[in-house]
Design a protein around this motif. Structure first.
Motif, short mmCIF file in Angstrom:
data_model
loop_
_atom_site.label_atom_id
_atom_site.label_comp_id
_atom_site.label_asym_id
_atom_site.label_seq_id
_atom_site.Cartn_x
_atom_site.Cartn_y
_atom_site.Cartn_z
N GLN A 1 -40.40 -28.48 13.63
CA GLN A 1 -40.59 -27.45 14.34
C GLN A 1 -42.02 -26.83 14.31
OE1 GLN A 1 -37.69 -24.29 13.55
NE2 GLN A 1 -38.57 -22.94 15.13
N LEU A 2 -42.40 -26.79 15.43
CA LEU A 2 -43.83 -26.28 15.38
C LEU A 2 -44.20 -24.53 15.86
CD1 LEU A 2 -45.60 -29.16 17.57
CD2 LEU A 2 -45.27 -28.76 15.20
N THR A 3 -43.25 -24.14 16.77
CA THR A 3 -43.36 -22.75 16.86
C THR A 3 -41.99 -22.02 16.62
OG1 THR A 3 -42.42 -22.77 19.08
CG2 THR A 3 -44.77 -22.85 18.95
N SER A 4 -42.18 -20.75 16.12
CA SER A 4 -40.99 -19.89 15.69
C SER A 4 -41.27 -18.33 16.07
CB SER A 4 -40.83 -19.93 14.36
OG SER A 4 -41.84 -19.28 13.62
N GLY A 5 -40.18 -17.67 15.85
CA GLY A 5 -40.28 -16.26 16.31
C GLY A 5 -39.11 -15.79 17.09
N LEU A 6 -39.31 -14.61 17.66
CA LEU A 6 -38.15 -13.99 18.64
C LEU A 6 -38.33 -14.69 20.01
CD1 LEU A 6 -38.14 -10.18 17.24
CD2 LEU A 6 -36.61 -12.17 16.74
N GLN A 7 -39.38 -15.20 20.34
CA GLN A 7 -39.54 -15.49 21.81
C GLN A 7 -39.07 -16.94 22.01
OE1 GLN A 7 -42.12 -14.62 19.62
NE2 GLN A 7 -42.06 -12.50 19.93
N ASP A 8 -39.20 -17.19 23.24
CA ASP A 8 -38.95 -18.52 23.89
C ASP A 8 -40.27 -19.12 24.25
OD1 ASP A 8 -36.29 -18.61 23.82
OD2 ASP A 8 -35.85 -18.08 25.92
N ASP A 9 -40.31 -20.41 23.95
CA ASP A 9 -41.47 -21.39 23.84
C ASP A 9 -40.79 -22.80 24.43
OD1 ASP A 9 -43.09 -19.48 22.33
OD2 ASP A 9 -42.53 -20.54 20.67
N ARG A 10 -41.51 -23.13 25.94
CA ARG A 10 -41.03 -23.92 26.52
C ARG A 10 -42.29 -25.00 27.17
NH1 ARG A 10 -35.97 -21.89 29.36
NH2 ARG A 10 -35.53 -19.68 28.64
N GLU A 11 -41.86 -26.10 27.60
CA GLU A 11 -42.53 -27.06 28.29
C GLU A 11 -43.79 -27.49 27.90
OE1 GLU A 11 -40.77 -23.79 31.80
OE2 GLU A 11 -42.95 -24.17 31.16
N PRO A 12 -43.58 -28.12 26.55
CA PRO A 12 -44.98 -28.42 25.82
C PRO A 12 -45.63 -29.68 26.61
CG PRO A 12 -42.90 -29.45 24.71
CD PRO A 12 -42.43 -28.72 25.90
N TYR A 13 -47.14 -29.88 26.31
CA TYR A 13 -47.84 -30.81 27.02
C TYR A 13 -49.06 -31.23 26.06
CZ TYR A 13 -49.79 -34.07 30.68
OH TYR A 13 -50.28 -34.97 31.24
N TRP A 14 -49.11 -32.54 25.62
CA TRP A 14 -50.09 -32.83 24.83
C TRP A 14 -51.47 -32.91 25.33
CZ3 TRP A 14 -49.55 -33.94 19.30
CH2 TRP A 14 -48.57 -34.15 18.94
N SER A 15 -52.34 -32.39 24.63
CA SER A 15 -53.83 -32.77 25.21
C SER A 15 -54.12 -34.14 24.95
CB SER A 15 -54.78 -31.93 24.39
OG SER A 15 -54.97 -31.97 22.94
N PRO A 16 -55.24 -34.82 25.73
CA PRO A 16 -55.31 -36.08 25.61
C PRO A 16 -55.85 -36.65 24.20
CG PRO A 16 -56.22 -35.43 27.86
CD PRO A 16 -55.61 -34.18 26.99
#
Length: 1011
Positions: free
Chosen positions: A120-135
């Motif tokens: 798990q990379l993010t946490s908290g009360l919020q929603d985190d969506r739609e990840p995309y890696w940098s080159p």
């Protein structure tokens, strides 16, 4: 206060993973039968290409799968409890980032590309969506509602540092790095300038520059950079088409790349080369070269095993006439002196004197009186009653027993509450066009002068969404209520918080004693201001709390927990020293000074109403619910409330004769998905019966409101159908509807589940933000107690034996549905999983456009006799206008309805178990079930198949097919006499002339006439 809920939910998630692997082991060890379903198409699946161009990862039904780019058998690399979505491959090919829902919120995770333990990379009360890696693999961009709406954020992979890249008040989402890593494309719904944007982060500071590349009012998603950086490709939903569109970075020219036959999913394309890309569309993985009109399919297979397990269903005794304790206790309120308790039950008002067990009945009759509220001096009750046709505010003088109407408006009124000085009553006026929806808050001056019949009213707040009962400050200057506070405008969910409304309108605001935490269901669970104005009580996690407040409602100090058992409907005594509350099914009182709890026992019972004597129904044609043809010229012999025999017609039989020799008899119909509220009044029971509906299944309601209906209808207090009910929508950390219960801990869930047994629920409904691990636990408990479970989910819910799913479309926490696409198409994964699992589906086609389509094609639908008796012309006009407006803002709502019908037909053809329900009153009670039947037939089902879904198959789903669903000897006498031939023309099922429910005969004119 207890600690924040996140650690508990995480424990649930971990326990869910353990349960999942344990279940797999048990299946292998015990030899429990399982079904293998080979999935070859995916509905709304995303895909991403590995950096070496040899593999694809897809998020089929919430599990990540990897397969060769050439196609083949897919391998799962995550479990199926995480709702893992929108994968992005790391540049070195070792990791896959995605967002997942394991802990009840969407967060960013990674998993090794070969499978393994997720991180798990993010946490908290919020929603985190739609990840995309940098080159370069050093950063991941994603969208999040951390700042109060959706913005683009950047995560440093090495240390987890978060940087906010956009700050507009609109929602920014679906970010994607350019190939050189210097720019990020994203979609925005900004009111003044929506479309596709490109931002250039400043490496030396958090500042960014933004440029609108493709202005568009269409619904856009999933931008992807062409490797040369010359174009952006993205999904565009316009009118009835979901297509792939390209925009030139240099000149902004756009081009639609797919035709209207394509059903492009709202996710990023991946690039095999600067001239060839991979995308998901029409259930398939496709690769296409720029300029080509055709695409090559990448075939895949995903093997899904579904266990076949059974459990003992709850049994029903429809013959018992034993007295039962009343549990439908609504709105119990303690008098200012603490000596009396007013409440509503069985449609009437009651008064329980402290120290006695038998309450006094204050009102009696076929109409409904509800929601009593004490005047500050304890001499009067305000309440609502439909004795004048709809719910109005009335006042009863307890000394004289006299009643007078205070407020009479065109629409139903509810939740009256006295001001501290007794001069005003606050109340809501419901908006009939917004089911389960919006109400306007008013106050009315209480004038006791005999010649003043119309009180002065003041509108305080327009259109509150499913609010709680209001509560006055001691100085009468502020009103507190519980209201929805959404996290963003992109998704509708949020938390219920205290909304403070000042009577001068100058200081309206939200406050909360538990930030990020939802209060209890928005009904009569608080907030409740103490009479002295120094405290506010409320229900949180099913327990009663009190917090100190300032005169204006501002919260001060630390909240205190007052109860340790399930708590509902708290009210204060006049001295502000104690609170009455309902502890599941017992009235209790807690004293603030020492925490002492006092029980107020009550003896109030009801018993089932059953007719006696013999009724003979001479049927010209009988559709028994089983055979696809009629039985002609038969007598149905009813003894009491059950069918004794069905025999060839013979004159001179003993008993009351009903001559239906020129009519058709069908089984009583089931409405399998409706939500009701007492504010509709007594008419709703007659309405159901007038449309031939003798049983309703209500998957979500205030349980005490639902029990009041169930007990009143079953006892014969008011005419109405059988009621099969559950409590509130059992949901996760975010909620939407007022009847939703936000579950935040194992302990709270235990209390809710125990209440379901004590109150006799017929099912449990879990809602859209419920994590799978917790839903799995709920299912195990429900099955152990004989109750089925339903939700909006098909997978992995069917993997752990959830019994039913509501809506082929419907609300999803994802922003898109795993069951149906924006073009209303369901693909092979949905059809086969539902058919092979045996999970029942109630598609609610009428809700998904069927009602509007039929009404548009045939305006005479609104001239139906029953409909005109219960609905005004104003309501019909508003309903049609609303449908037209929704069609404008929701592309394909009407034009793609035929695709939805094809999906229903495909389900039936594949052997799925399908039942009729409508989500009324979003579409009108009663008539909506008939439009559902007509929509089914319009889909290609025979009238027999449609009627079977509304009768025997419905009874099987509820668990009562031994007693209901068909017309057979020994079964309960629920049948409908119609004029016409419904097996040839399904619209004839609307031509109801008589209804028999539980052996009791109702003439249509009787049902259409207000008592």
């Amino acid at each position: 206060m207890k600690p924040m809920r996140l650690p508990t939910v995480l424990r649930v998630a971990r326990s869910g993973l353990i349960l999942f692997f344990l279940q797999i082991h048990q299946i292998r060890a015990s030899g429990i039968d399982s079904i293998r379903v080979t999935v070859t198409e995916g509905t709304n699946m995303a895909a991403d290409l590995s950096p070496d161009k040899t593999k694809l990862v897809i998020d089929l039904q919430g599990t990540l799968w990897v397969l060769p780019i050439t196609g083949g058998v897919a391998k799962p690399i995550t479990d199926n409890l995480g709702d893992c979505r929108q994968p992005s491959w790391s540049p070195d090919g070792s990791q896959i980032a995605f967002h997942a829902f394991w802990d009840g919120r969407y967060h960013i995770w990674t998993v090794p590309a070969i499978g393994g333990k997720p991180k798990q990379l993010t946490s908290g009360l919020q929603d985190d969506r739609e990840p995309y890696w940098s080159p370069d693999g050093k950063h991941i961009v994603f969208s999040s509602d951390r700042s109060g709406n959706y913005d683009i954020w950047q995560l440093a992979v090495a240390d987890g540092k978060l940087t906010q890249l956009t700050t507009d008040s609109g929602n920014d989402f679906n970010p994607a790095f350019s190939a050189d890593g210097k720019q990020v494309a994203f979609v925005s719904d900004r009111t003044d300038a929506p479309g596709v944007y490109v931002l250039t982060p400043d490496a030396a500071s958090p500042n960014t520059t933004e440029k609108l590349i493709s202005p568009s009012t269409a619904k856009l998603a999933g931008p992807s950079w062409q490797p040369t950086g010359s174009h952006l490709y993205y999904n565009a939903l316009t009118k009835s088409q979901s297509g792939l569109e390209a925009v030139s970075i240099t000149d902004g020219k756009t081009q639609m790349l797919t035709d209207a036959t394509e059903d492009v999913f709202p996710f990023r394309a991946s690039w095999l080369s600067p001239t060839e890309y991979v995308f998901t569309s029409s259930g398939l993985l496709k690769r296409r070269k720029i300029g080509s009109a055709t695409a090559q399919t990448i075939p895949f297979q995903a093997i899904i095993s579904l266990p076949r397990t059974t459990y003992k269903r709850k049994t029903y005794d429809f013959d018992s006439q034993t007295a039962q304790a009343v549990k439908g206790i609504k709105g119990a309120a303690i008098s200012p002196d603490g000596q009396q308790i007013a409440f509503a039950a069985l449609g009437d008002l009651w008064l329980l004197a402290k120290g006695t067990k038998r309450p006094e009945r204050l009102t009696q009759g076929p109409t409904m009186e509800l929601e009593p509220s004490w005047s500050p001096d304890g001499t009067k009750l305000a309440y609502v009653s439909d004795r004048n046709g709809n719910m109005d505010v009335w006042i009863r003088d307890l000394k004289t027993g006299q009643d007078r109407i205070l407020v009479n408006m065109a629409d139903d009124l509810h939740y009256p509450i006295w001001s501290p000085d007794g001069s005003k009553i606050a109340f809501y006026q419901s908006d009939p066009r917004n089911a389960w929806g919006r109400s306007t808050l008013y106050t009315a001056d209480v004038t006791y002068t005999a010649d003043v019949t119309v009180p002065k009213t003041q509108k305080l707040h327009e259109s509150v969404f499913v609010p709680s009962q209001a509560s006055w400050s001691a100085n009468g200057k502020t009103i507190a209520l519980s209201a929805l506070h959404p996290y963003s405008s992109r998704y509708r969910e949020g938390v219920s918080e205290v909304l403070l409304l000042s009577l001068d309108g100058k200081n309206d605001r939200y406050v909360t004693p538990a930030p990020g935490h939802s209060l209890a269901t928005r009904g009569q669970n608080g907030p409740v201001w103490s009479p002295d104005g120094t405290k506010m009580a409320y229900v949180l996690d099913g327990l009663l709390y009190v917090t100190d407040v300032k005169a204006d409602g501002s919260i001060v100090g630390t909240p205190r927990q007052l109860t340790s058992e399930q708590t509902d409907t708290p009210t204060w005594t006049g001295d502000s020293k104690s609170l009455l509350f309902l502890a599941t099914d017992v009235l209790k009182q807690v004293y603030l000074a020492d925490g002492h709890v006092e029980t107020h026992p009550m003896e109030l019972t009801w018993q089932s109403s059953q007719p006696t004597g013999v009724v003979v129904v001479h049927a010209g044609r009988l559709f028994d619910g089983k055979a696809n043809t009629y039985r002609n010229n038969v007598d149905i012999l009813i003894d009491g409330h059950r069918i004794k025999a069905i025999e060839p017609h013979k004159t001179g039989r003993a008993g009351k004769l009903i001559d239906a020799s020129t009519k058709t008899i069908i089984p009583g119909l089931f409405e399998m998905h409706t939500h009701q509220h007492s504010m509709v009044g007594e008419k709703i029971g007659r309405l159901w019966l007038s449309f031939g509906i003798t049983s309703v299944r209500e998957p979500g309601a205030d349980p005490y409101d639902a029990l009041e209906r169930k007990e009143s209808w079953a006892s014969g207090t008011r005419p109405g159908p059988r009621q099969f009910f559950t409590g509130g929508l059992t949901d996760g950390t975010r909620i939407y509807y007022g009847a939703a219960t936000s579950i935040n801990s194992d302990e709270q869930l235990d209390r809710e589940l125990n209440r379901s047994v004590k109150l006799g629920y017929d099912l449990i409904k879990t809602y859209v933000r419920m994590p799978d691990a917790m839903q799995q636990r709920i299912t195990a408990f429900a099955h152990a107690n004989g109750m089925p479970v339903s939700s909006h989910e098909i997978f992995p819910a069917m993997r752990y034996d959830v019994d039913a799913v509501e809506h082929i479309g419907g609300t999803s926490r994802r922003g898109y549905s795993p069951k149906i696409t924006a073009m209303n198409r369901s693909y092979q994964d949905v059809i086969q999983l539902l058919a092979k699992s045996g999970m029942n589906i109630t598609p609610t086609a009428s809700l998904q456009g069927g009602f509007s389509v039929l009404g548009t094609k045939n305006p005479s639908l609104y001239n139906n006799r029953q409909y005109k008796a219960f609905y005004s012309e104003e309501y019909s006009n508003a309903l049609q206008a609303s449908a037209a407006q929704y069609a404008k803002i929701s592309p394909g709502y009407l034009t793609n309805f035929g695709n939805l019908q094809k999906g229903v037909k495909a389900l039936i053809d594949a052997g799925a178990h399908v039942t009729t329900g409508t989500d009324s009153p979003f579409v009108p009670y009663g008539l909506s079930l008939h439009t559902e039947l007509q929509s089914f037939v319009g889909a290609g089902l025979t009238p027999y198949q449609a009627l079977r879904s509304a009768t025997l198959w419905a009874a099987e789903t509820v668990g009562v097919s031994k007693d209901l669903g068909s017309i057979e000897p020994g079964k309960l006498a629920d049948l409908v006499i119609v004029n016409g031939d419904p097996l040839s023309n399904i619209t004839d099922a609307l031509n109801v002339e008589q209804v028999i429910k539980n052996g009791e005969v109702f003439l249509i004119d009787q049902l259409l006439t207000r008592p």
